[in-house]
Write a protein that holds these residues in place. Structure first.
Motif, short mmCIF file in Angstrom:
data_model
loop_
_atom_site.label_atom_id
_atom_site.label_comp_id
_atom_site.label_asym_id
_atom_site.label_seq_id
_atom_site.Cartn_x
_atom_site.Cartn_y
_atom_site.Cartn_z
N LEU A 266 0.99 -1.38 0.04
CA LEU A 266 -0.13 0.05 -0.05
C LEU A 266 0.87 1.28 -0.06
N VAL A 267 0.49 2.11 -0.83
CA VAL A 267 1.07 3.57 -1.02
C VAL A 267 0.10 4.41 -0.02
N VAL A 268 0.32 5.15 0.75
CA VAL A 268 -0.12 6.19 1.63
C VAL A 268 0.37 7.44 1.61
N ILE A 269 -0.78 8.36 0.90
CA ILE A 269 -0.48 9.56 0.70
C ILE A 269 -1.03 10.58 1.68
N GLY A 270 -0.32 11.43 2.49
CA GLY A 270 -1.03 12.15 3.49
C GLY A 270 0.17 12.70 4.46
N GLY A 271 -0.36 13.20 5.71
CA GLY A 271 0.57 13.86 6.71
C GLY A 271 0.90 12.84 7.88
N ASP A 272 1.02 13.30 8.97
CA ASP A 272 1.55 12.66 10.22
C ASP A 272 0.45 11.53 10.81
N GLY A 273 -0.48 11.90 10.62
CA GLY A 273 -1.58 11.07 11.34
C GLY A 273 -1.85 9.76 10.35
N SER A 274 -1.55 10.04 8.72
CA SER A 274 -1.87 9.09 7.73
C SER A 274 -0.90 7.97 8.13
N PHE A 275 0.37 8.69 8.23
CA PHE A 275 1.69 7.73 8.50
C PHE A 275 1.27 6.75 9.48
N ARG A 276 0.77 7.33 10.65
CA ARG A 276 0.76 6.49 11.91
C ARG A 276 -0.21 5.20 11.61
N GLY A 277 -1.26 5.87 10.85
CA GLY A 277 -2.26 4.66 10.42
C GLY A 277 -1.54 3.27 9.59
N ALA A 278 -0.63 3.96 8.49
CA ALA A 278 0.13 2.85 7.65
C ALA A 278 1.16 2.10 8.52
N PHE A 279 1.57 2.69 9.57
CA PHE A 279 2.57 1.97 10.45
C PHE A 279 1.78 0.96 11.20
N GLU A 280 0.62 0.98 11.51
CA GLU A 280 -0.21 0.16 12.32
C GLU A 280 -0.22 -1.11 11.32
N LEU A 281 -0.79 -0.94 9.80
CA LEU A 281 -0.77 -1.76 9.06
C LEU A 281 0.57 -2.45 8.95
N VAL A 282 1.76 -1.82 8.76
CA VAL A 282 3.15 -2.43 8.84
C VAL A 282 3.27 -3.37 9.96
N LYS A 283 2.74 -3.15 11.07
CA LYS A 283 2.94 -4.00 12.40
C LYS A 283 2.05 -5.30 12.10
N MET A 284 1.27 -5.23 11.14
CA MET A 284 0.13 -6.48 10.86
C MET A 284 0.60 -7.12 9.69
N GLY A 285 1.77 -6.77 9.08
CA GLY A 285 2.62 -7.65 7.86
C GLY A 285 2.12 -6.94 6.69
N ILE A 286 1.53 -5.92 6.50
CA ILE A 286 1.36 -5.19 5.28
C ILE A 286 2.34 -4.15 4.85
N PRO A 287 3.16 -4.29 3.73
CA PRO A 287 4.12 -3.42 3.38
C PRO A 287 3.60 -2.07 2.90
N CYS A 288 3.93 -0.89 3.66
CA CYS A 288 3.44 0.30 3.36
C CYS A 288 4.29 1.26 3.02
N VAL A 289 4.23 2.04 1.93
CA VAL A 289 5.27 3.26 1.84
C VAL A 289 4.66 4.61 1.70
N CYS A 290 4.97 5.45 2.57
CA CYS A 290 4.44 6.77 2.84
C CYS A 290 4.76 7.89 2.06
N VAL A 291 4.08 8.74 1.53
CA VAL A 291 4.34 9.86 0.77
C VAL A 291 3.92 11.13 1.51
N PRO A 292 4.91 11.86 1.78
CA PRO A 292 4.44 13.12 2.78
C PRO A 292 3.58 14.37 1.77
N ALA A 293 2.40 14.35 2.29
CA ALA A 293 1.49 15.72 1.49
C ALA A 293 0.71 16.13 2.60
N THR A 294 1.31 17.34 2.58
CA THR A 294 0.72 18.17 3.67
C THR A 294 1.16 19.64 3.50
N ILE A 295 0.37 20.72 3.81
CA ILE A 295 0.80 22.15 3.67
C ILE A 295 1.60 22.60 4.86
#
Length: 320
Positions: free
Chosen positions: A97-126
């Motif tokens: 999964l590619v997650v595009i967003g800010g700090d909170g979005s990244f934290r959500g992706a990290f939870e999925l990573v801990k469940m075994g899903i490879p996630c890569v985060c792209v920083p998008a926030t003003i």
């Protein structure tokens, strides 16, 4: 890795669509299928997932907002919600999964990573407040929106010989206020990273008036105080009348700048490459003007994204 998912989450930022486009087209170029997840993590839980083709992302690079839309998801903050998200990903055969967003979005992706899903985060926030990267998608576009507003407000300030306070976004980061204030020639800039002295602000305004200056612009970051609160302080302490403009959500909308389109394309493409390498738990960013990837946990460390205080010093020197 056969199928990559992509979602946008949190507050929208100009350039998100350019990043989505890059993910989809780079993935297809590399031979992967791409699934678009609509409405962020909430859409992931609800199974709002569609296969995307090259044409699905045609004519979006110049558009603000996000074609995948965004939504808050209190449900995803629960273990049951995350388990359902995982079930939906397996049902749709999404391998990463590619997650595009800010700090909170990244934290959500990290939870999925801990469940075994490879996630890569792209920083998008003003706000430009993500650890590990010098620039986030959307910051440059929002900056130009603020500068355009400052230029227009200065015309009115000059005509009516007034002091204007312009409140800008940024959450707890002062990047937007500092860069916009310096570029817009503001006489005073208030940012969360630097304390302020009301007496100094008042003296600066009075000194300008004393030498015949007819107007002043004050830029205040929302993380310091509201524009109206600052106006009340100036009125109470020195009898200085001001007018307040709160730019609000216009800073998050509009067509992305050329710079944001370019870095969004770079970040999105690199995210696909990282997943293709079999890696997850990674964030994409820019360091020393080069696109890099780094451990996602860096984002959650104590804030190391610091302002260039040389710019702050320069702004004070040039606004005497």
């Amino acid at each position: 890795m056969k199928k990559i998912g992509v979602l946008t989450s949190g507050g929208d930022a100009p350039g998100m669509n350019a990043a989505v486009r890059a993910v989809v087209r780079k993935a297809i170029y590399e031979g992967f299928e791409v699934a678009g997840v609509f409405n962020g993590y909430q859409g992931l839980i609800q199974g709002k997932i569609e296969l995307l083709q090259l044409g699905s992302v045609g004519d979006i690079i110049q558009r603000g907002g996000t074609m995948l839309r965004s939504a808050r998801s209190p449900e995803f903050m629960t273990e049951e919600g995350r388990k359902e998200a995982l079930r939906q990903m397996k049902a749709h055969q999404i391998d990463g999964l590619v997650v595009i967003g800010g700090d909170g979005s990244f934290r959500g992706a990290f939870e999925l990573v801990k469940m075994g899903i490879p996630c890569v985060c792209v920083p998008a926030t003003i706000d430009n407040d993500i650890n590990g990267t010098e620039f986030t998608i959307g910051f440059d576009s929002a900056l130009n929106t603020v500068i355009d507003a400052i230029d227009k407000i200065r015309d009115t300030a000059t005509s009516h010989e007034r002091t204007f306070i312009i409140e800008v976004m940024g959450r707890d980061a002062g990047d937007l206020a500092l860069w916009a204030g310096l570029a817009g020639g503001a006489e005073t800039i208030l940012i969360p990273e630097e304390g302020y002295d009301m007496d100094e602000i008042i003296n600066r305004l009075q000194s300008g008036t004393g030498r015949g200056k007819k107007h002043s612009i004050i830029v205040v970051a929302e993380g310091v105080m509201s524009g109206s609160a600052l106006a009340d302080l100036l009125k109470e302490k020195a009898g200085i009348e001001t007018r307040v403009s709160v730019l609000g959500h216009i800073q998050r909308g509009g067509s992305p700048s050329a710079r944001d389109r370019v870095i969004a394309s770079q970040y999105g493409a690199r995210a696909v490459e990282v997943l293709g390498e079999g890696r997850g738990g990674v964030a994409i960013g820019m360091q020393n003007h080069k696109v890099v990837d780094y451990d996602l946990e860096v984002v959650f460390a104590p804030k190391d994204h610091t302002l260039d205080m040389g710019l702050y010093k320069l702004s004070k020197e040039l606004s005497i």
